[in-house]
Design an enzyme around this catalytic site. Structure first.
Site, PDB file in Angstrom:
ATOM      1  CG  HIS A  13      -1.973  -1.040   1.126  1.00 61.93           C
ATOM      2  ND1 HIS A  13      -2.378  -1.791   2.188  1.00 61.93           N
ATOM      3  CD2 HIS A  13      -2.689  -1.481   0.077  1.00 61.93           C
ATOM      4  CE1 HIS A  13      -3.306  -2.644   1.800  1.00 61.93           C
ATOM      5  NE2 HIS A  13      -3.506  -2.479   0.528  1.00 61.93           N
ATOM      6  CB  THR A  14       2.414   3.182   2.265  1.00 58.57           C
ATOM      7  OG1 THR A  14       1.051   3.109   2.588  1.00 58.57           O
ATOM      8  CG2 THR A  14       2.852   4.620   2.232  1.00 58.57           C
ATOM      9  CB  THR A  15       6.510   1.151  -1.627  1.00 54.89           C
ATOM     10  OG1 THR A  15       5.693   1.280  -2.776  1.00 54.89           O
ATOM     11  CG2 THR A  15       6.361  -0.230  -1.042  1.00 54.89           C
ATOM     12  CG  ASP A  72       0.732   4.583   6.241  1.00 56.92           C
ATOM     13  OD1 ASP A  72       1.849   4.374   5.732  1.00 56.92           O
ATOM     14  OD2 ASP A  72      -0.310   4.044   5.832  1.00 56.92           O
ATOM     15  CE1 TYR A 120       8.238   7.372   3.212  1.00 58.40           C
ATOM     16  CE2 TYR A 120       8.198   5.200   2.229  1.00 58.40           C
ATOM     17  CZ  TYR A 120       8.789   6.428   2.370  1.00 58.40           C
ATOM     18  OH  TYR A 120       9.931   6.731   1.664  1.00 58.40           O
TER      19      TYR A 120
END
Lengths: 236, 248
Positions: A13-15, A72, A120
């Site tokens: 989802h969050t890179t 996040d 993140y």
């Protein structure tokens, strides 16, 4: 070695972050812990969301702030609130201490990092429990560090000199707040993604106190800005 | 206990509103050898009488450490106790891994009780045949809980379970008002005196058949070793609760 098929099969989802919060500076003082952060969420290089209140009160004596992907952050706030709520079902009056939250977040971050699907965030948890000040940094990898002062983002590069020169762990609340404001002045001047409206919160024996956002004073009316060399501004 | 109608399985009520299988399971606890626990403001002490199946065998341990801050004493089916002990230890370990702090005691007892209750509401399962005395220290204070096969749990100032435990409870009823302010040594001597009331006439207390575990706010759970047990049993000769009243 990580094979591509392994990564694509997992959720990622969050890179890379989309909406990000700025630096966080947290210092311990003689009666508790004080945290400062700015009130901006950037959309890449655009200062999209101003006046965002980014300090979350997780329990009576714990606050949580982070820099990084803002969605996040919002999700983690929900997760931490869930722990406190679940504690109610046991009817024993025992609530998580700030250290419990810090360690839980470290475990959560590490687990997600292991699946190449990180939160993140650089997280800061501050609290006051049983007469002891608590301050910890949990980073994107799940590294957990308890410390007397914590900086995230660009503050780690610009502000450590100011902190080490003007702060010590037994200073007063006013002194610590002053150091934080000085740091954000410097950040506003040097960090392209920083903002001059900041918010400060502190936890002490009485509980959590979150202050209203305030603008740090910066000076821009230098003569050099008004009249550039060999040039006059239109208005003059 | 006599045989009853309506006692074939856990899913049948009797007309008087009893679940006989659960009551029979509580009988199994009463067949186990005695174990007791008592607490003060600072410490908890667990004492138990160990049984020796035959002269060739060792004595059956009855107290198990769950974590630094928690321990149990068992009465009943040892095999069932081992299952619950393993469950409690795993829960404590997971809690410590996630939160880096000790599992609150009441919460773990609640979980054990939930697990026990689950076994009383199924046609294919039987209740656990063991009662636990759970001693523990957490931010809420010093605790002593009793769990039973029915899935109920109670908090106590002092309690004895197992065979001939009524004698020990009678001792407690006379003297429990002294326990709150007792020192650790006085607490141990009270526990041993209570156990002495519950042993058979031809038996005697010695360091082999008695087990004493202690827990305190700054004291991790430990068993008294053979020499310490010998010393305390010797002190029993001169110990009387009356002398404690005179001191205060």
């Amino acid at each position: 070695m990580i094979f591509n098929s392994e990564i694509s099969a997992q959720q990622q989802h969050t890179t890379s972050p989309v909406v990000t919060g700025g630096s966080v500076i947290a210092l311990v003082y003689n009666g508790g812990v004080v945290i400062g952060t700015d009130t901006l969420c950037s959309y890449g290089s655009m200062a999209e969301f101003k006046n965002v209140e980014k300090i979350a009160q997780v329990s009576k004596n714990t606050i949580y702030v982070s820099s990084g992907e803002f969605s996040d952050f919002q999700q983690v706030v929900k997760e931490l609130a869930k722990i406190d709520r679940q504690a109610l079902q046991y009817d024993d009056g025992v609530h998580p201490s700030p250290r419990d939250y810090g360690n839980y977040l470290a475990r959560l971050s590490y687990k997600k990092r292991c699946k190449i699907n990180p939160l993140y965030l650089q997280n800061v948890i501050a609290g006051f429990h049983n007469g002891e000040r608590y301050l910890a940094l949990v980073d994107i990898y799940g590294t957990y560090l308890e410390s007397n002062f914590v900086t995230t983002g660009f503050a780690s590069y610009f502000c450590k000199a100011i902190i080490s020169n003007y702060w010590n762990e037994n200073c007063t609340l006013e002194q610590a707040k002053q150091v934080i404001k000085e740091c954000f002045k410097v950040l506003f001047c040097r960090d392209c993604r920083a903002h001059d409206v900041i918010q400060i919160a502190y936890v002490d024996e009485q509980g959590t106190h979150i202050e209203q956002p305030e603008r740090v004073e910066t000076k821009w009316d230098f003569n050099g800005f008004k009249t550039r060399a060999n040039e006059k501004l239109h208005t003059q | 206990m006599l045989k009853h109608l309506y006692d074939t399985d856990c899913v049948t009520w009797s007309p008087q509103g009893k679940l006989f299988q659960v009551e029979y399971a509580m009988e199994a606890v009463k067949q186990g050898s005695i174990c007791l626990g008592l607490k003060s403001n600072e410490n908890v002490v667990l004492c138990s009488l160990k049984r020796q199946p035959s002269e060739l065998a060792g004595y059956q341990e009855k107290q198990f450490k769950i974590d630094d801050h928690m321990a149990i004493a068992i009465a009943g089916l040892t095999a069932d106790a081992r299952v619950l002990c393993k469950y409690m230890r795993t829960e404590c370990l997971e809690y410590k891994y996630t939160y880096e702090s000790h599992h609150p005691v009441g919460r773990l007892v609640f979980k054990v009780a939930e697990k026990s209750q689950h076994k009383t509401q199924s046609g294919a399962k039987r209740p656990y045949g063991v009662g636990l005395l759970v001693a523990g220290i957490d931010p809420n204070g010093v605790h002593l809980f009793e769990t039973c096969p029915s899935g109920n749990y109670y908090e106590y100032k002092c309690q004895a379970i197992g065979s001939r435990s009524q004698a020990a409870r009678t001792y407690f009823e006379s003297w429990f008002h002294l326990f709150e302010k007792s020192t650790l040594e006085q607490l141990i001597l009270h526990g041993l005196s209570a156990i002495k009331k519950a042993i058979m006439e031809d038996e005697e207390l010695n360091e082999k058949n008695v087990e004493v575990g202690i827990l305190g706010k700054n004291l991790k759970f430990t068993h008294l070793n053979a020499q310490e047990l010998k010393d305390y049993i010797a002190k029993l000769e001169t110990f009387s609760p009356n002398s404690q009243i005179q001191q205060e």
